[in-house]
Motif scaffolding. Structure first.
Motif, PDB file in Angstrom:
ATOM      1  N   LYS A 128       0.775  -1.290   0.119  1.00 30.12           N
ATOM      2  CA  LYS A 128       0.014   0.135   0.058  1.00 30.12           C
ATOM      3  C   LYS A 128       0.871   1.112  -0.131  1.00 30.12           C
ATOM      4  O   LYS A 128       1.834   1.336   0.742  1.00 30.12           O
ATOM      5  N   ARG A 129       0.311   2.338  -0.817  1.00 29.40           N
ATOM      6  CA  ARG A 129       1.276   3.488  -1.038  1.00 29.40           C
ATOM      7  C   ARG A 129       1.161   4.323   0.377  1.00 29.40           C
ATOM      8  O   ARG A 129       0.015   4.405   0.884  1.00 29.40           O
ATOM      9  N   ARG A 130       2.332   5.040   0.689  1.00 30.43           N
ATOM     10  CA  ARG A 130       2.319   6.025   1.643  1.00 30.43           C
ATOM     11  C   ARG A 130       2.562   7.368   1.265  1.00 30.43           C
ATOM     12  O   ARG A 130       2.517   8.511   1.850  1.00 30.43           O
ATOM     13  N   ASN A 131       3.174   7.461  -0.104  1.00 19.05           N
ATOM     14  CA  ASN A 131       3.526   8.667  -0.771  1.00 19.05           C
ATOM     15  C   ASN A 131       3.492   8.381  -2.052  1.00 19.05           C
ATOM     16  O   ASN A 131       2.712   7.542  -2.720  1.00 19.05           O
ATOM     17  N   ARG A 132       4.152   9.155  -2.992  1.00 19.23           N
ATOM     18  CA  ARG A 132       4.045   9.164  -4.472  1.00 19.23           C
ATOM     19  C   ARG A 132       4.766   8.039  -4.846  1.00 19.23           C
ATOM     20  O   ARG A 132       4.213   7.715  -6.090  1.00 19.23           O
ATOM     21  N   SER A 133       5.543   7.473  -4.463  1.00 21.00           N
ATOM     22  CA  SER A 133       6.250   6.349  -4.899  1.00 21.00           C
ATOM     23  C   SER A 133       5.467   4.975  -4.802  1.00 21.00           C
ATOM     24  O   SER A 133       4.714   4.807  -3.936  1.00 21.00           O
ATOM     25  N   HIS A 134       5.749   4.183  -5.591  1.00 19.13           N
ATOM     26  CA  HIS A 134       4.922   2.574  -5.518  1.00 19.13           C
ATOM     27  C   HIS A 134       6.064   1.665  -4.959  1.00 19.13           C
ATOM     28  O   HIS A 134       7.147   1.819  -5.176  1.00 19.13           O
ATOM     29  N   LEU A 146      12.389  -6.129  -3.046  1.00 14.25           N
ATOM     30  CA  LEU A 146      11.540  -4.859  -2.761  1.00 14.25           C
ATOM     31  C   LEU A 146      11.931  -3.913  -3.992  1.00 14.25           C
ATOM     32  O   LEU A 146      12.925  -3.318  -3.816  1.00 14.25           O
ATOM     33  N   TRP A 147      11.046  -3.446  -4.414  1.00 14.50           N
ATOM     34  CA  TRP A 147      11.163  -2.374  -5.479  1.00 14.50           C
ATOM     35  C   TRP A 147      10.424  -1.149  -5.268  1.00 14.50           C
ATOM     36  O   TRP A 147       9.177  -1.207  -4.785  1.00 14.50           O
ATOM     37  N   LYS A 148      11.324   0.031  -5.580  1.00 15.98           N
ATOM     38  CA  LYS A 148      10.598   1.315  -5.372  1.00 15.98           C
ATOM     39  C   LYS A 148      10.459   1.769  -6.783  1.00 15.98           C
ATOM     40  O   LYS A 148      11.356   2.127  -7.351  1.00 15.98           O
ATOM     41  N   ILE A 149       9.109   2.383  -7.043  1.00 15.62           N
ATOM     42  CA  ILE A 149       9.048   2.941  -8.408  1.00 15.62           C
ATOM     43  C   ILE A 149       8.624   4.404  -8.166  1.00 15.62           C
ATOM     44  O   ILE A 149       7.623   4.601  -7.483  1.00 15.62           O
ATOM     45  N   PHE A 150       9.206   5.373  -8.797  1.00 16.28           N
ATOM     46  CA  PHE A 150       8.988   6.588  -8.534  1.00 16.28           C
ATOM     47  C   PHE A 150       9.347   7.422  -9.742  1.00 16.28           C
ATOM     48  O   PHE A 150      10.084   6.918 -11.077  1.00 16.28           O
ATOM     49  N   SER A 151       8.912   8.563  -9.846  1.00 15.25           N
ATOM     50  CA  SER A 151       9.029   9.670 -10.803  1.00 15.25           C
ATOM     51  C   SER A 151      10.143  10.688 -10.815  1.00 15.25           C
ATOM     52  O   SER A 151       9.998  11.356  -9.654  1.00 15.25           O
ATOM     53  N   LYS A 152      10.931  10.811 -11.610  1.00 14.69           N
ATOM     54  CA  LYS A 152      12.161  11.791 -11.463  1.00 14.69           C
ATOM     55  C   LYS A 152      12.010  12.690 -12.369  1.00 14.69           C
ATOM     56  O   LYS A 152      11.917  12.447 -13.846  1.00 14.69           O
ATOM     57  N   GLU A 153      11.622  13.985 -12.084  1.00 18.28           N
ATOM     58  CA  GLU A 153      11.433  15.318 -12.794  1.00 18.28           C
ATOM     59  C   GLU A 153      12.878  15.852 -13.232  1.00 18.28           C
ATOM     60  O   GLU A 153      13.659  16.014 -12.596  1.00 18.28           O
ATOM     61  N   THR A 154      12.929  16.153 -14.855  1.00 23.70           N
ATOM     62  CA  THR A 154      14.030  16.773 -15.313  1.00 23.70           C
ATOM     63  C   THR A 154      13.710  18.129 -15.552  1.00 23.70           C
ATOM     64  O   THR A 154      12.846  18.214 -16.419  1.00 23.70           O
ATOM     65  N   GLU A 155      14.379  18.991 -15.003  1.00 30.49           N
ATOM     66  CA  GLU A 155      13.990  20.509 -14.971  1.00 30.49           C
ATOM     67  C   GLU A 155      15.333  21.379 -15.953  1.00 30.49           C
ATOM     68  O   GLU A 155      16.245  20.941 -15.912  1.00 30.49           O
ATOM     69  N   LEU A 156      14.511  22.172 -16.800  1.00 34.74           N
ATOM     70  CA  LEU A 156      15.187  23.054 -17.605  1.00 34.74           C
ATOM     71  C   LEU A 156      15.135  24.549 -17.287  1.00 34.74           C
ATOM     72  O   LEU A 156      14.191  25.017 -16.916  1.00 34.74           O
TER      73      LEU A 156
END
Length: 479
Positions: A128-134, A146-156
């Protein structure tokens, strides 16, 4: 899940529809699981890969964050802006799209035993999710990760203060402008957070997360171990069936699962068709079960194939925890946890003659293991079968339907009474009251092992070889 899902049709198809001979072994699906919200589905294959799909309810990562973290007044302010978008999604219906893919396991070699360890994904378990990560657990024959799947933003950086040539033009701090940035792209990344290994001497067949989201169990053919998610160095053995002399071994563990709400209770099944319930409050080692479930009629009808066919391939607690669903080679059985003597429902999913059983035994098809699952409301059960068929039952009414998982144009909207049989019929969709297929003309290379049900929607995910079929069920009753 509201209403009765009587009308089923294929919603989406993922995968290459090639002939079986052209399908690579590593592309065949070996694990399938919806997460607890139903917004994501994970698929594991024999090549050690895990592929995630995301529903259209979550349009982007900022929507995910708002669902988890926004304050109530922000949500109310956003409701009017998103109302039109939500209405369009409802009209379109639940849909899934590719989210990300990562390599979970690699092939290994055990030098002590001189055996190859396949990269095939045996089981997937969402956390079960507790934050934005899976977070999810995946396992092959020997190692759990145990895998953590998350989104990484690239800023310009889009706006600088000034050009270097105009540096002499700065006379005061007011001439400085704070640089602005914008998100250029969002990348999905998978990180191996923990690895749980060196605890099983035999192949792992099950992993199951506890309702407290802190511990999980893993089982092989002779042992069940209890793990804490935060610790990889030690596990606790809670069931051990290994005899002093392996020649005395008469049964093995085939599957295990934690209770959906009671953190101390779990169950495991045996190759002799017996289900045991254990309670960690009574003993740290649960070799002596609290309850045992065995169908006496099966044990009385003893033959060469009886023990093989009574081998339980999968067990599942109902969402409420009151019932247990078990799948052996030819039947689905529903047990009441308060009644050990016999199942409350026995549903036939394969009626083979003795000569056909001999053929299945010679070709090892009789050892095939099919998964089973519950609907979110506990009224319906599903399981896969041969010829890319799968069964859907209303187990309390003893009615069901047989659905061709490879057909993309048919609509299935009728339950048949499983007690009525017509020996002259070959196909349920062409004749009346025959919930089976022609067993003499079955292509046993086509089979549905993995099947999962979205717990909040009448939505079923079916894995047929290397193809993922998503079935959508709609209430056909007129209001």
């Amino acid at each position: 899940m509201e209403g009765v899902p009587f009308k089923w049709r294929v919603s989406q198809i993922f995968g290459d529809k090639s002939s079986i001979e052209k399908i690579a072994e590593q592309d065949k699906i070996s694990a399938l699981e919806f997460d607890s919200t139903g917004n994501y589905v994970a698929v594991g294959d024999r090549g050690g890969r895990v592929i995630l799909f995301q529903s259209n309810r979550i349009s982007n990562e900022s929507d995910e964050e708002s669902d988890l973290e926004e304050e109530e007044f922000f949500k109310e302010e956003k409701e009017e802006e998103d109302e039109e978008e939500e209405n369009s999604k409802k009209k379109k219906g639940l849909q899934y799209k590719f989210y990300t893919e990562f390599q979970s396991h690699e092939p290994e070699f055990d030098y002590l035993k001189s055996i190859d360890i396949e990269e095939k994904i045996n089981k997937i378990q969402w956390i079960k999710r507790r934050n934005r990560s899976h977070l999810l657990l995946s396992t092959n024959d020997q190692t759990i990760k145990l895998w953590k799947i998350f989104s990484k933003e690239t800023e310009l950086v889009t706006e600088l203060n000034i050009d270097h040539e105009e540096i002499e033009g700065i006379n005061s701090p007011k001439d400085l402008v704070f640089p602005k940035t914008q998100v250029e792209e969002i990348n999905k990344e998978a990180y191996n957070k923990r690895t749980y290994g060196n605890a099983h001497a035999y192949n792992i067949n099950s992993i199951s997360l506890c309702s407290d989201d802190e511990v999980f169990i893993s089982s092989d053919e002779l042992r069940i171990n209890l793990w804490h998610l935060e610790r990889t160095d030690k596990s606790f053995n809670i069931v051990d069936l290994k005899p002093d002399d392996l020649e005395q071994l008469s049964e093995v563990i085939t599957c295990s699962q934690f209770h959906p709400s009671e953190s101390s209770q779990f169950m495991y099944s045996l190759s002799k068709g017996i289900i045991h319930l254990g309670d960690l409050r009574q003993s740290a080692k649960c070799n002596n079960s609290v309850r045992s479930f065995e169908d006496e009629e099966t044990s009385v009808n003893d033959s060469f194939f009886t023990e093989i066919m009574s081998n339980i391939a999968d067990i599942k607690y109902s969402p409420c925890g009151r019932y247990i669903l078990s799948r052996d080679y030819s039947t689905l059985k529903v047990w009441d946890v308060k009644m050990e003597s016999k199942p409350v429902a026995t549903l036939c999913v394969g009626d083979f003659s003795h000569s056909k059983l001999c053929e299945l035994y010679e070709n090892d098809f009789i050892f095939d293991k099919f998964e089973c699952n519950w609907s979110g409301d506990g009224k319906y059960v599903i399981t896969g079968s041969y010829e890319n068929y799968y069964y859907l039952f209303d187990w309390k009414q003893n009615k069901g339907m047989l659905i061709d998982g490879s057909k993309t144009t048919k609509i299935y909207s009728k339950f048949y009474d499983t007690n009525k049989q017509n020996e002259n019929s070959n196909n349920i969709f062409e004749t009346n009251n025959k919930l089976t297929y022609d067993s003499d003309n079955v292509d046993f290379s086509k089979k549905i092992f993995n099947i999962s049900w979205n717990q909040y929607e009448p939505f079923i995910a079916v894995a047929a070889t290397n193809i993922l079929y998503l079935y959508n069920g709609k209430n056909d009753q007129k209001k």
